[in-house]
Design a protein around this motif. Sequence first.
Motif, PDB file in Angstrom:
ATOM      1  N   GLU A 168       0.822  -1.209   0.000  1.00  0.00           N
ATOM      2  CA  GLU A 168       0.000   0.000   0.000  1.00  0.00           C
ATOM      3  C   GLU A 168       0.858   1.262   0.000  1.00  0.00           C
ATOM      4  O   GLU A 168       0.546   2.235  -0.695  1.00  0.00           O
ATOM      5  CB  GLU A 168      -0.950  -0.008   1.194  1.00  0.00           C
ATOM      6  CG  GLU A 168      -2.076  -1.017   1.068  1.00  0.00           C
ATOM      7  CD  GLU A 168      -3.038  -0.657  -0.047  1.00  0.00           C
ATOM      8  OE1 GLU A 168      -4.033   0.049   0.200  1.00  0.00           O
ATOM      9  OE2 GLU A 168      -2.776  -1.057  -1.217  1.00  0.00           O
ATOM     10  N   ILE A 169       1.931   1.273   0.773  1.00  0.00           N
ATOM     11  CA  ILE A 169       2.821   2.438   0.773  1.00  0.00           C
ATOM     12  C   ILE A 169       3.464   2.601  -0.605  1.00  0.00           C
ATOM     13  O   ILE A 169       3.580   3.725  -1.124  1.00  0.00           O
ATOM     14  CB  ILE A 169       3.896   2.291   1.869  1.00  0.00           C
ATOM     15  CG1 ILE A 169       3.252   2.442   3.254  1.00  0.00           C
ATOM     16  CG2 ILE A 169       5.008   3.326   1.697  1.00  0.00           C
ATOM     17  CD1 ILE A 169       4.198   2.165   4.406  1.00  0.00           C
ATOM     18  N   ARG A 228       2.253   1.611  -3.500  1.00  0.00           N
ATOM     19  CA  ARG A 228       1.228   2.086  -4.436  1.00  0.00           C
ATOM     20  C   ARG A 228       0.996   3.585  -4.286  1.00  0.00           C
ATOM     21  O   ARG A 228       0.948   4.328  -5.276  1.00  0.00           O
ATOM     22  CB  ARG A 228      -0.075   1.321  -4.210  1.00  0.00           C
ATOM     23  CG  ARG A 228      -1.247   1.810  -5.062  1.00  0.00           C
ATOM     24  CD  ARG A 228      -2.491   0.976  -4.801  1.00  0.00           C
ATOM     25  NE  ARG A 228      -3.629   1.467  -5.547  1.00  0.00           N
ATOM     26  CZ  ARG A 228      -4.475   2.388  -5.106  1.00  0.00           C
ATOM     27  NH1 ARG A 228      -4.284   2.905  -3.887  1.00  0.00           N
ATOM     28  NH2 ARG A 228      -5.503   2.787  -5.849  1.00  0.00           N
ATOM     29  N   ARG A 229       0.841   4.056  -3.047  1.00  0.00           N
ATOM     30  CA  ARG A 229       0.600   5.488  -2.832  1.00  0.00           C
ATOM     31  C   ARG A 229       1.765   6.335  -3.330  1.00  0.00           C
ATOM     32  O   ARG A 229       1.570   7.411  -3.909  1.00  0.00           O
ATOM     33  CB  ARG A 229       0.335   5.765  -1.349  1.00  0.00           C
ATOM     34  CG  ARG A 229      -1.037   5.311  -0.873  1.00  0.00           C
ATOM     35  CD  ARG A 229      -1.388   5.958   0.459  1.00  0.00           C
ATOM     36  NE  ARG A 229      -0.433   5.607   1.502  1.00  0.00           N
ATOM     37  CZ  ARG A 229      -0.552   4.567   2.299  1.00  0.00           C
ATOM     38  NH1 ARG A 229      -1.555   3.723   2.148  1.00  0.00           N
ATOM     39  NH2 ARG A 229       0.349   4.332   3.245  1.00  0.00           N
ATOM     40  N   ALA A 230       2.984   5.868  -3.120  1.00  0.00           N
ATOM     41  CA  ALA A 230       4.150   6.627  -3.563  1.00  0.00           C
ATOM     42  C   ALA A 230       4.226   6.691  -5.088  1.00  0.00           C
ATOM     43  O   ALA A 230       4.587   7.731  -5.660  1.00  0.00           O
ATOM     44  CB  ALA A 230       5.425   6.005  -3.001  1.00  0.00           C
ATOM     45  N   GLN A 272       1.757   6.739  -7.061  1.00  0.00           N
ATOM     46  CA  GLN A 272       0.751   7.718  -7.464  1.00  0.00           C
ATOM     47  C   GLN A 272       1.176   9.137  -7.112  1.00  0.00           C
ATOM     48  O   GLN A 272       1.138  10.047  -7.941  1.00  0.00           O
ATOM     49  CB  GLN A 272      -0.584   7.398  -6.776  1.00  0.00           C
ATOM     50  CG  GLN A 272      -1.222   6.103  -7.231  1.00  0.00           C
ATOM     51  CD  GLN A 272      -2.483   5.767  -6.445  1.00  0.00           C
ATOM     52  OE1 GLN A 272      -2.529   5.960  -5.226  1.00  0.00           O
ATOM     53  NE2 GLN A 272      -3.492   5.263  -7.133  1.00  0.00           N
ATOM     54  N   GLN A 273       1.613   9.322  -5.861  1.00  0.00           N
ATOM     55  CA  GLN A 273       1.880  10.649  -5.327  1.00  0.00           C
ATOM     56  C   GLN A 273       3.140  11.276  -5.891  1.00  0.00           C
ATOM     57  O   GLN A 273       3.159  12.465  -6.243  1.00  0.00           O
ATOM     58  CB  GLN A 273       1.984  10.545  -3.804  1.00  0.00           C
ATOM     59  CG  GLN A 273       2.281  11.848  -3.087  1.00  0.00           C
ATOM     60  CD  GLN A 273       2.287  11.652  -1.589  1.00  0.00           C
ATOM     61  OE1 GLN A 273       1.430  12.161  -0.867  1.00  0.00           O
ATOM     62  NE2 GLN A 273       3.242  10.893  -1.089  1.00  0.00           N
ATOM     63  N   GLU A 308      -2.674   4.523 -11.952  1.00  0.00           N
ATOM     64  CA  GLU A 308      -3.039   3.145 -11.605  1.00  0.00           C
ATOM     65  C   GLU A 308      -1.806   2.251 -11.735  1.00  0.00           C
ATOM     66  O   GLU A 308      -1.627   1.566 -12.743  1.00  0.00           O
ATOM     67  CB  GLU A 308      -4.174   2.645 -12.507  1.00  0.00           C
ATOM     68  CG  GLU A 308      -5.483   3.390 -12.334  1.00  0.00           C
ATOM     69  CD  GLU A 308      -6.082   3.194 -10.944  1.00  0.00           C
ATOM     70  OE1 GLU A 308      -5.760   2.197 -10.284  1.00  0.00           O
ATOM     71  OE2 GLU A 308      -6.883   4.060 -10.530  1.00  0.00           O
ATOM     72  N   ARG A 320      -6.483  -3.079  -6.561  1.00  0.00           N
ATOM     73  CA  ARG A 320      -5.038  -2.958  -6.755  1.00  0.00           C
ATOM     74  C   ARG A 320      -4.589  -3.836  -7.928  1.00  0.00           C
ATOM     75  O   ARG A 320      -5.078  -4.953  -8.096  1.00  0.00           O
ATOM     76  CB  ARG A 320      -4.269  -3.379  -5.497  1.00  0.00           C
ATOM     77  CG  ARG A 320      -4.752  -2.765  -4.195  1.00  0.00           C
ATOM     78  CD  ARG A 320      -4.831  -1.253  -4.239  1.00  0.00           C
ATOM     79  NE  ARG A 320      -5.088  -0.692  -2.917  1.00  0.00           N
ATOM     80  CZ  ARG A 320      -6.084   0.127  -2.634  1.00  0.00           C
ATOM     81  NH1 ARG A 320      -6.940   0.487  -3.572  1.00  0.00           N
ATOM     82  NH2 ARG A 320      -6.240   0.610  -1.413  1.00  0.00           N
ATOM     83  N   GLY A 364       6.710   6.729   1.981  1.00  0.00           N
ATOM     84  CA  GLY A 364       5.828   6.788   3.143  1.00  0.00           C
ATOM     85  C   GLY A 364       6.009   7.999   4.031  1.00  0.00           C
ATOM     86  O   GLY A 364       5.170   8.258   4.902  1.00  0.00           O
ATOM     87  N   ARG A 418       4.181  16.690  -5.646  1.00  0.00           N
ATOM     88  CA  ARG A 418       3.351  16.798  -4.439  1.00  0.00           C
ATOM     89  C   ARG A 418       2.725  18.190  -4.327  1.00  0.00           C
ATOM     90  O   ARG A 418       1.560  18.328  -3.925  1.00  0.00           O
ATOM     91  CB  ARG A 418       4.174  16.481  -3.191  1.00  0.00           C
ATOM     92  CG  ARG A 418       4.614  15.045  -3.096  1.00  0.00           C
ATOM     93  CD  ARG A 418       5.045  14.694  -1.681  1.00  0.00           C
ATOM     94  NE  ARG A 418       5.621  13.357  -1.601  1.00  0.00           N
ATOM     95  CZ  ARG A 418       5.815  12.698  -0.460  1.00  0.00           C
ATOM     96  NH1 ARG A 418       5.493  13.254   0.682  1.00  0.00           N
ATOM     97  NH2 ARG A 418       6.368  11.489  -0.468  1.00  0.00           N
TER      98      ARG A 418
END
Length: 328
Positions: free
Chosen positions: A182-183, A185-187, A189-190, A196, A234, A283, A324
Motif C-alpha cells: 500500500e505504501i 502504491r501510494r508513492a 501515485q503521489q 493506476e 489494486r 511513506g 506533491r
Amino acid sequence: MTRQPRLVLVPGEPAGIGPELCVRLAQQPRQDCQLVAFADPDTLRAAAGQLGLPLQLLAEDQPAHQPGELRCRPIRNRVATTFGQPSPDNAAAVIQALANGADACLGGEFDGLVTGPVHKAAINAGGIPYTGTTELLAERARCPVVMMLANDIVRVALVTTHLPLRAVADAITAHQLQQVLEITRRALQQDFGIAEPVIAVLGLNPHAGEAGILGDEEINVIEPVMRQLRTQGRHLVGPLPADTAFLPQKLRGFDAVVAMYHDQGLPVLKYSGFEQAVNITLGLPYPRVAVDHGTALELAGKGLADPASLFAAVSHCARFAAQRKLHA
C-alpha cells in the motif's frame, strides 16, 4: 507563479566523498529546485580545495545563480575533517544535520530531503545508537516507511531490508506485506504520477514455492494478501519467480517490483545501472532521496568519485516535491 521546491542537502559523513559530491553539484546551475546544504562550511571549502573547484557559500536566503555558489545552513563539526579518516567526534554533527533537515521538512520549511552517505561505525563509535538514516527519518516522522531503490530501468521496493537471511521468512507477515504494497502504491501515485500503478510481487522461495514444494510462504502469506488487495482494485502481478521477473519484456509491464528481501531485488537493480541508482524512502510526509553508494573513504578528497547518483537523487527529489505541490 509557483516557487521552486526548496530541498535540504545533507552531505553525510564529512570524511567521505559526500562533501566533494556536493561541491560538484554546486557547479551545475539548477532550474528545478533551490538547494540548501545543512553542513559544515569548512569541510565543504576543504573539499572544494581538494578538487580545485570554486565554491562560494551563501546564506540560505540568498539567490544562487552562478556555478560554484551553494546556500548553506552551518552545522559545525567538532573536529577538523581529514578526508578518508572518519572521526567519532563528528558523529553528533552528522546526526544533527539529518535530524534538522528532517524537522525542517516536517515543519514545511523545506519540500524535500537529499542525503549523502554516512558511516554507521563512526556514528556508533561516537556514542549514538544508529542503524540507518531510513530508520531515523521514520522515527522522527512517526510513520511506517518502505525502502525503494530505483534507476531508469527498474524500481524495486523491499518488504524486509537489513536482516540476516535466516530471519527473513519470519519477518514476512501479512500485515507487513500489505503495508509495503500500500505504501508503494501510494508513492507511485503521489511522487511518480502513475494513476493506476501495476506492481509485480516476487515470491520468497525459488520458483515462487513451486506450488508448495519449495516452501509455503507464497500459499500461506503472499497470495492471500494479494487476493485481498485485488478486491480493492489494486493491480498486482504474482507472486513471480525472482529469477525470471526481471526479464526486460516483463519489466515493461510493471511500474515497480516488490522484492521480499534485500539481495533478492537489489543486485539486479545495481547491475542494470548502479551509477544512476537512488535510494528513496517511501511513506514519509515529504520526499527523501539518497545516493545509492557508501562513503568510499578510499576515494575521499581525490576527485575520483562519480557524482551521478547524487545528481540523480536531487533531480528525483525535485520532481517528487514538485509533483506533491501540484496535487496538494
